[in-house]
Design an enzyme around this catalytic site. Sequence first.
Site, PDB file in Angstrom:
ATOM      1  CB  CYS A  71      -0.853  -0.036   1.273  1.00  0.00           C
ATOM      2  SG  CYS A  71      -1.874   1.429   1.503  1.00  0.00           S
ATOM      3  CG  ASN A  72       1.941   3.145  -3.633  1.00  0.00           C
ATOM      4  OD1 ASN A  72       3.058   3.337  -4.082  1.00  0.00           O
ATOM      5  ND2 ASN A  72       1.134   2.231  -4.143  1.00  0.00           N
ATOM      6  CB  THR A  73      -1.885   5.402   1.373  1.00  0.00           C
ATOM      7  OG1 THR A  73      -2.374   5.482   0.026  1.00  0.00           O
ATOM      8  CG2 THR A  73      -2.351   6.599   2.153  1.00  0.00           C
ATOM      9  CB  CYS A 181      -3.020   3.716  -5.623  1.00  0.00           C
ATOM     10  SG  CYS A 181      -4.300   2.871  -4.655  1.00  0.00           S
TER      11      CYS A 181
HETATM   12  N1  DGL Z   1      -3.928   0.554  -2.076  1.00  0.00           N
HETATM   13  C1  DGL Z   1      -3.524   1.679  -1.355  1.00  0.00           C
HETATM   14  C2  DGL Z   1      -2.342   2.415  -1.900  1.00  0.00           C
HETATM   15  O1  DGL Z   1      -1.525   1.815  -2.547  1.00  0.00           O
HETATM   16  C3  DGL Z   1      -4.502   2.476  -0.558  1.00  0.00           C
HETATM   17  C4  DGL Z   1      -5.682   3.027  -1.217  1.00  0.00           C
HETATM   18  C5  DGL Z   1      -6.587   3.649  -0.196  1.00  0.00           C
HETATM   19  O2  DGL Z   1      -6.969   2.965   0.743  1.00  0.00           O
HETATM   20  O3  DGL Z   1      -6.905   4.851  -0.365  1.00  0.00           O
HETATM   21  O4  DGL Z   1      -2.170   3.580  -1.664  1.00  0.00           O
END
Ligand code: DGL
Length: 252
Positions: A71-73, A181
């Site tokens: 998860c990038n976030t 994301c």
């Molecule tokens: N899949 C996630 C990412 O890569 C998070 C997306 C989210 O929950 O807003 O950021």
Amino acid sequence: MAVIGIMDSGCGGLSVLREIRKALPRQRYIYYADNANCPYGEKSPEFIQDRLHAITDMFLQLGASAVVLACNTATSAAIEMLRASYDIPFVGMEPAVKPAALGTVSGVVGVLATAGTLKGSKYLAVKGRFCDGVRVEERVGQGFVELVEKGELNGPAAEQVVRTSLQPLLDEGADRIVLGCTHYPFLLETLRKVASELGHPDVEFIDPAPAVARRLVDVLQQAGIPSEDENPGTELLSSGPRENLLKLAASI
Ligand code: DGL
């Protein structure tokens, strides 16, 4: 024997699990979708750090020897805090800005990511390092995460949502678009279809998941963690509904 914990705010990290399993097919994985708290994109870094503490503690109780923040976030908000607090390796996401900047012919790179990732110091540092002489256009993939969580990957409604965030990047001349994301690769077919309809069939979408899988292989090796387990497979856990998670997991 080794167990790898992999987490995301929801189903998106399955796009990373898919690549990790190609690289380490005989490993044991526990995938945790924090989908009761999805999306993470607009949540505060403090909230995400609290969740990551709880999730890491759970992984450790289940015997994990390493954790992947798919998860990038979450990577942006919490990986430094986790590395300072725990004694196991953490592997995170890094938006694929470098290959995009190296590959662009038009000189314009598009980045699709959550608001949290685009504001994060990690992304800003990568952009500062690799994007000299390249124009970077950014957009939040508004509504993308929700589509993937609902399992609505194709069709006119998904195309409309995708078009709203993608078109401005294409209009600006982006020929490489970074999927920043982990939910977004599940929309790849729709992204390509919309890009073609808008007259940009050759735009390249870049997913960092294969690079993250390679990084995990190196990290396990450096830490002396076995690359396989006598009981290989994937266990799926979640804090919220499981129906779409199971469906998407069966498709990777
Ligand atoms: N899949 C996630 C990412 O890569 C998070 C997306 C989210 O929950 O807003 O950021």
